[in-house]
Design an enzyme around this catalytic site. Structure first.
Site, PDB file in Angstrom:
ATOM      1  N   ASN A  73      48.292 -41.377  64.015  1.00 13.40           N
ATOM      2  CA  ASN A  73      48.300 -41.075  65.076  1.00 13.40           C
ATOM      3  C   ASN A  73      49.823 -41.656  65.717  1.00 13.40           C
ATOM      4  OD1 ASN A  73      47.428 -39.552  67.707  1.00 13.40           O
ATOM      5  ND2 ASN A  73      47.327 -41.631  68.601  1.00 13.40           N
TER       6      ASN A  73
ATOM      7  N   ASP B 257      46.395 -37.182  64.893  1.00 14.73           N
ATOM      8  CA  ASP B 257      46.718 -36.038  63.932  1.00 14.73           C
ATOM      9  C   ASP B 257      46.495 -35.816  62.775  1.00 14.73           C
ATOM     10  OD1 ASP B 257      49.056 -37.601  65.779  1.00 14.73           O
ATOM     11  OD2 ASP B 257      49.784 -35.591  65.680  1.00 14.73           O
TER      12      ASP B 257
ATOM     13  N   GLY C 194      51.512 -31.921  70.098  1.00 11.83           N
ATOM     14  CA  GLY C 194      49.916 -32.371  70.229  1.00 11.83           C
ATOM     15  C   GLY C 194      49.206 -31.389  69.023  1.00 11.83           C
TER      16      GLY C 194
ATOM     17  N   CYS D 158      50.202 -42.452  73.933  1.00 15.32           N
ATOM     18  CA  CYS D 158      50.654 -41.079  73.917  1.00 15.32           C
ATOM     19  C   CYS D 158      49.912 -39.835  74.879  1.00 15.32           C
ATOM     20  CB  CYS D 158      50.493 -40.650  72.472  1.00 15.32           C
ATOM     21  SG  CYS D 158      51.582 -39.176  71.910  1.00 15.32           S
TER      22      CYS D 158
END
Ligand code: RI2
Length: 300
Positions: free
Chosen positions: A202, A192, A16, A123
């Site tokens: 992402n 991200d 993460g 996710c």
């Protein structure tokens, strides 16, 4: 401790984008506290630590921004104590800011989720779940559809967390996203990295989710702390997409002669994103470069 953290980031035991950034900051702090050489040796040790951490996973800029923040004042330190103190203080500051940011994004993001909404997510994003769980705590009757997210199945973490929080949740395979988009009212995903042009990087599959959302006229909201915005992209640098071990997708020995690819992320163009929720407020993807100029160090 630093090596252990680096390995856990590589193997995704720590994962993460926000979590790896906080773990990197804490590892630098641990390294600083444990160092018993002189100032010169301390600087070298911090350089090595920086390299090791940045070597773990290439895509989430949160990691690089965390390291940059923690080491920013090191060059001005004149004694070992000063050097150590600045690393420790800035690491604590980063971790505290990061935790608060996820909470604040929860509040701003919850405001975007209408009562009665079906939220589709992909996710496992702590920032997104902060928004979803806050909406639920606020008394909104929401439900969530979560894609399992091959190959690492972070969707399983999402459905467990939401179920534990009492949020009604449905787990689907990634290929069913377009089918379930018909019943969704909003897509909420994490990031991200957010590039200066507003593109968001992402977990692989996010761009497909966004395309399906556009087709079904469902708004896409990205939850991302400001330290997920990438200063380097201001100058046009591309974001490196991590390619992970093919063995995560399938056993290569079972498929002789077949190339197996495992890109971990993809880029969603800014035109498919309706809003980015940060801890400083909600911005349009086209304002991403302002966020970078205003809130990130060394962005020039
Ligand atoms: P938070 C994750 O990457 C996912 O792509 C997720 O959307 C993103 O980080 C942001 O997560 P991975 O580590 O910071 O699972 O919102 O590859 O938790």
């Amino acid at each position: 401790m630093l090596e252990e953290t680096a390995r856990k980031i590589e193997t995704m035991e720590i994962r993460g984008a926000g979590s790896i950034a906080r773990a990197a900051a804490q590892a630098l702090k641990g390294e600083a506290e444990a160092h018993d050489g002189d100032l010169h040796g301390f600087r070298d040790a911090m350089d090595d630590a920086r390299e090791r951490l940045l070597d773990t996973r290439p895509t989430a800029v949160s990691l690089e921004n965390a390291v940059r923040h923690v080491l920013a004042d090191l060059k001005d330190a004149e004694t070992l104590d000063e050097a150590r103190n600045t690393v420790v203080e800035r690491a604590d500051e980063f971790v505290e800011h990061s935790r608060e940011a996820v909470k604040t994004i929860g509040e701003y993001g919850a405001n975007r989720i209408p009562d009665g909404a079906t939220v589709l997510t992909h996710c496992h994003s702590s920032a997104s779940l902060s928004a979803i769980e806050t909406a639920h705590r606020d008394g909104k009757e929401i439900e969530v559809v979560a894609a399992e997210t091959r190959p690492r199945m972070q969707g399983h973490i999402t459905v467990r967390q939401l179920s534990d929080a009492g949020v009604p949740v449905t787990l689907i395979v990634d290929g069913a996203v377009r089918l379930f988009m018909k019943q969704a009212d909003i897509v909420v995903v994490g990031a991200d990295t957010v590039a200066a042009n507003g593109a968001q990087i992402n977990k692989v599959g996010t761009s497909t989710v966004a395309l399906c959302a556009r087709e079904a006229r469902v708004p896409v909201v990205v939850c991302a702390e400001t330290y997920k915005f990438s200063p380097d992209t201001v100058h046009g640098e591309l974001v490196e997409i991590e390619e992970r071990d093919p063995g995560e997708v399938a056993d290569p020995e079972e498929f002789p002669g077949v190339e197996i690819r495992n890109p971990a992320f993809d880029a969603t163009p800014p035109r498919y994103v309706d809003a980015i929720v940060t801890e400083r407020g909600v911005v349009s993807p086209h304002e991403a470069h302002h966020v970078i100029e205003k809130y990130l160090e060394d962005s020039g």
